[in-house]
Design a protein around this motif. Structure first.
Motif, short mmCIF file in Angstrom:
data_model
loop_
_atom_site.label_atom_id
_atom_site.label_comp_id
_atom_site.label_asym_id
_atom_site.label_seq_id
_atom_site.Cartn_x
_atom_site.Cartn_y
_atom_site.Cartn_z
N UNK A 115 35.29 57.93 83.91
CA UNK A 115 33.90 57.98 83.16
C UNK A 115 33.98 56.97 82.20
N UNK A 116 32.91 55.99 82.29
CA UNK A 116 32.96 54.84 81.30
C UNK A 116 31.68 55.20 80.30
N UNK A 117 32.19 55.19 78.83
CA UNK A 117 31.21 55.28 78.13
C UNK A 117 30.90 54.00 77.43
N UNK A 118 29.65 53.90 76.53
CA UNK A 118 29.18 52.77 75.93
C UNK A 118 30.14 52.87 74.56
N UNK A 119 31.12 53.64 74.23
CA UNK A 119 31.68 53.59 72.91
C UNK A 119 32.66 52.49 72.95
N UNK A 120 32.82 51.69 71.80
CA UNK A 120 33.77 50.63 71.64
C UNK A 120 34.79 51.32 71.03
N UNK A 121 36.18 51.40 71.66
CA UNK A 121 37.48 52.09 71.18
C UNK A 121 38.00 51.35 70.18
N UNK A 122 37.61 50.08 69.96
CA UNK A 122 38.02 49.17 68.89
C UNK A 122 37.18 49.37 67.46
N UNK A 123 36.31 50.04 67.49
CA UNK A 123 35.20 50.37 66.50
C UNK A 123 35.91 51.10 65.38
N UNK A 124 35.89 50.58 64.00
CA UNK A 124 36.49 51.52 63.00
C UNK A 124 35.96 52.62 63.05
N UNK A 125 36.72 53.69 62.66
CA UNK A 125 36.18 55.14 62.32
C UNK A 125 36.23 55.41 60.87
N UNK A 126 36.63 54.46 60.02
CA UNK A 126 37.02 55.24 58.74
C UNK A 126 36.09 54.18 57.70
N UNK A 127 34.87 54.03 58.07
CA UNK A 127 34.07 53.38 57.17
C UNK A 127 33.60 53.97 56.09
N UNK A 128 33.64 53.80 54.64
CA UNK A 128 33.09 54.45 53.63
C UNK A 128 32.11 53.55 52.89
N UNK A 129 31.21 54.27 52.58
CA UNK A 129 29.87 53.72 51.70
C UNK A 129 29.75 54.53 50.76
N UNK A 130 29.23 53.97 49.53
CA UNK A 130 28.83 54.57 48.33
C UNK A 130 27.56 55.28 48.03
N UNK A 131 27.54 56.55 48.15
CA UNK A 131 26.28 57.21 47.76
C UNK A 131 25.79 57.46 46.66
N UNK A 132 24.71 56.67 46.29
CA UNK A 132 24.19 56.61 44.91
C UNK A 132 23.49 58.18 44.55
N UNK A 133 23.33 58.80 45.69
CA UNK A 133 22.60 60.31 45.41
C UNK A 133 23.67 61.21 44.77
N UNK A 134 24.86 61.26 45.59
CA UNK A 134 26.16 62.12 45.21
C UNK A 134 27.05 61.41 44.27
N UNK A 135 26.69 60.12 43.96
CA UNK A 135 27.88 59.36 43.09
C UNK A 135 29.22 59.29 43.54
N UNK A 136 29.35 59.18 44.76
CA UNK A 136 30.80 59.36 45.19
C UNK A 136 30.85 58.74 46.51
N UNK A 137 31.89 58.07 47.09
CA UNK A 137 32.17 57.38 48.31
C UNK A 137 32.01 58.53 49.58
N UNK A 138 31.34 58.25 50.42
CA UNK A 138 31.31 58.97 51.68
C UNK A 138 31.34 58.40 52.82
N UNK A 139 32.04 58.95 53.93
CA UNK A 139 32.72 58.33 54.98
C UNK A 139 31.28 58.42 55.96
#
Length: 697
Positions: free
Chosen positions: A75-99
């Motif tokens: 089964x060939x999928x379009x997902x990149x196996x080397x893509x990072x899975x732990x990207x974290x961005x800052x949520x201004x709504x909850x005032x904390x970093x969210x994955x």
């Protein structure tokens, strides 16, 4: 992309150009170039045939036919196996970093920047001019134009025949391919073509001008003397006096008209009040006739089957009080009027703190169960209320937003006569209990309130304002925490209910959310007189016995009802009702009878003088299964109780004879009467409990 296709195509194109130019001499350089291209094509063909040959490596695995026929699915999928899975961005709504769950799986494998340009673009034209091709194309265009002038072509398109194709091939140098700079004529649609042209109409310009007439001019000259100025002032004063006199006359006329209107309104108001009284009496008569069977049961019916039950009783349903405007609110408080025993007050609010809306204060009478006698709407939900024992027209109310208010039933106003605000010391949390107390030395009315903000406050009605005094601040005993400056702060204990002693004026009990009950004094506010570890959940109600000065009762959501002697730290009686208890109350006619309501729609009635272990009556009083009972109250005179539920309805029930039975007196023995008899009856129960303790000691 194979290269040999482009080379072959280019070679064929050049060959066609050479044949089409009939009679033109072919230069040697072009012939030499063509031969080199042919050699390149032949070499390319050999390389292609050489690539198609299969070459097996020496270490290739030999597979059997079964293994070769075996299908292996992947089964060939379009997902990149080397893509990072732990990207974290800052949520201004909850005032904390969210994955972030959204990851870009696009992977670019090949990028080629092309150098091709459209022929008709400006950039391509500039390149041709730079390479010196513009002069040759101009000479070719001049020849083509001279030939077109001599030849007369028909307007209609020529049919596609073989001769036409040959002629076209002979005239190939004059075609659009050989003239890239010349614009081709747009081919029209032969089947549905219409050429149109239009032009907007230009309005002629017009000029319009106008001129105003000059204002009239008059020359004026005069001399201003002292007496002329004085005369002008006198004239102005006379005009002002005349205008004042006119205003007085008009105001007098208006006053006369308003007085006449007021007298008419008063007479009409008197007529309406007379009609209102008569209409109330008629309404009560009509309702009594409609519900005559219930009225007869209330007055005369006694359950004859109690004679065959030794220690059990029943509850007879009477009227159900419902107001149609009550939506999504619960009955949060009940209180009978001591002067008018058929009148009781109902507080409407919500215990669901996420759905807080407005509340209501309703007063019903047993004479008219169809509609309330008094209706007051509140901006916040009503959580508790109390009617003054002497002045029955005063009703104290505690609200969800922390305010306390006092309503006067004599004044026909929708607003309370007293209400606390942030300036006058209102509570910061919901008010759970209010109680009227005796007037102070200046004969000012006083009531008390308890709230979740740990304050027990005294409110005094002085003229047009409420004056507050903090009686005590509740705290958890022994629990001390350090403040920001190193100071020691006691942990706050949240009050949920309280009650004052019937005989000792300064003594009162306070129930808390922690399940503890504190015995307090009005005169000694720095420390509790006693603390009882009563329940494992918040204390929903705590009430002194009407007759015995040492006994009080408490209930909680931990399923238990407990009876206490305030001189002992342990409960005298404990009853487990198998579900959360909403409210409990003592009966006004017996010191050993009490009733409780639970969330499973049942009313439990106990009489300790008859049965110390089980209830004499356990009866569901509401039809709908999801309905929860919230409060219960005994009538001060009649053998009935009222029960409120979380749907805003109040149900009245009559006690059967077994539930209000008096103890039999022995022959030849004089029994005390009144309150002394009730105290003696409770003392007898307490002595039975204390005798085993003394014997063990």
């Amino acid at each position: 992309m194979p290269v040999y296709n482009n080379n072959a195509a280019a070679h064929g194109k050049k060959g066609s150009d050479v044949h089409k130019g009939a009679g033109a001499k072919v230069p040697k350089a072009s012939i030499k170039k063509r031969d080199e291209d042919a050699i390149d094509v032949a070499e390319g063909v050999d390389e292609r045939t050489h690539v198609k040959a299969t070459v097996k490596p020496a270490n290739q695995v030999q597979l059997s036919e079964a293994e070769l026929k075996e299908e292996i699915t992947r089964v060939l999928t379009a997902n990149n196996p080397h893509a990072p899975q732990n990207i974290v961005r800052y949520s201004f709504k909850e005032r904390s970093y969210k994955s972030t769950s959204v990851v870009d799986h696009l992977a670019v494998h090949f990028v080629l920047e092309g150098s091709l340009l459209p022929k008709d673009s400006e950039e391509a034209r500039r390149l041709r001019i730079r390479d010196g091709l513009c002069k040759e194309n101009a000479s070719m265009e001049n020849k083509a134009e001279s030939e077109e002038d001599h030849a007369e072509t028909p307007a209609t398109p020529v049919e596609d025949t073989g001769e036409g194709e040959e002629a076209g091939e002979e005239e190939r140098p004059d075609s659009a391919a050989s003239r890239p700079d010349k614009k081709q004529a747009k081919l029209t649609n032969q089947f549905n073509f219409s050429e149109r042209a239009s032009q907007t109409h230009n309005n002629p310009s017009r000029e319009r001008s106008c001129q105003t007439e000059p204002p009239p001019r008059v020359t004026f000259s005069a001399t201003a003397n002292q007496w002329e100025i004085y005369d002008a002032y006198l004239e102005e004063l006379q005009k002002q006096e005349k205008s004042k006199e006119k205003q007085k006359t008009t105001s007098l006329k208006k006053d006369d008209k308003s007085k006449k209107k007021m007298t008419q309104m008063e007479t009409q108001g008197d007529d309406l009040t007379k009609v209102r009284k008569v209409s109330k009496i008629i309404e009560r008569m009509v309702n009594q006739n409609i519900m005559d069977d219930i009225a007869q049961d209330f007055k005369y019916y006694e359950d004859a089957s109690d004679e065959y039950r030794d220690q059990e009783g029943t509850l007879l349903p009477l009227w159900t009080f419902h107001y149609d405007q009550v939506i999504n609110v619960s009955v949060t408080a009940l209180s009978w009027n001591n002067k008018y025993q058929d009148l009781f007050a109902v507080g409407m609010g919500s215990y669901d703190f996420s759905k807080q809306e407005g509340g209501m204060l309703l007063l019903y009478t047993l004479k008219n169960p169809a509609f309330p006698e008094y209706i007051y709407s509140t901006a916040s939900g009503v959580l508790c209320l109390d009617i003054h024992p002497q002045h029955s027209y005063l009703v104290a109310v505690g609200l969800y937003d922390g305010c306390v208010a006092v309503y006067n039933l004599k004044k026909k106003e929708p607003h309370p006569i007293y209400k606390s605000t942030a300036k006058t010391g209102k509570h910061t949390d919901p008010v759970w209990q209010v109680r009227w107390q005796n007037d102070d030395l200046d004969n000012n009315h006083v009531f008390y309130s308890v709230s979740s903000d740990s304050r027990v406050v005294s409110w005094t009605l002085v003229k047009n304002e409420l004056i507050f005094t903090d009686i005590i601040r509740l705290s958890v005993n022994g629990a001390v925490s350090d403040g920001p400056d190193g100071a020691q702060l006691s942990n706050i204990s949240r009050g949920t209910s309280f009650d004052f002693h019937k005989q000792i004026d300064y003594l009162f009990l306070v129930g808390t959310e922690e399940g503890k009950i504190h015995k307090c004094s009005k005169t000694y506010s720095s420390q509790f007189l006693e603390t009882y570890d009563a329940h494992s959940m918040p204390v929903d109600a705590v009430k002194w016995n009407h007759f015995h000065p040492d006994i009080f009762i408490s209930c909680s959501s931990d399923w238990t009802v407990k009876i206490w002697d305030h001189t002992v730290n342990t409960p005298m009686f404990t009853f487990d009702l198998d579900t959360a208890v909403g409210d409990v109350t003592w009966s006004p006619y017996s010191s050993t009878v009490f009733a409780a309501v639970t969330t499973d729609r049942k009313v439990h009635v106990f009489d300790l003088s008859i049965n110390k272990h089980e209830a004499l009556c356990q009866q569901p009083v509401v039809a709908k299964k999801k309905t929860k009972l919230t409060h219960i109250e005994f009538n001060p005179i009649y053998p009935i109780i009222i029960v409120g539920d979380d749907r805003g309805d109040v149900t009245s029930l009559k006690l059967s004879p077994n539930l209000r039975k008096k103890p039999k007196s022995k022959k030849g023995q004089e029994q005390p009467k009144g309150s002394e008899a009730e105290v003696a009856k409770m003392d007898k129960l307490l002595s039975l409990l204390r005798e085993p303790e003394l014997s063990t000691v």
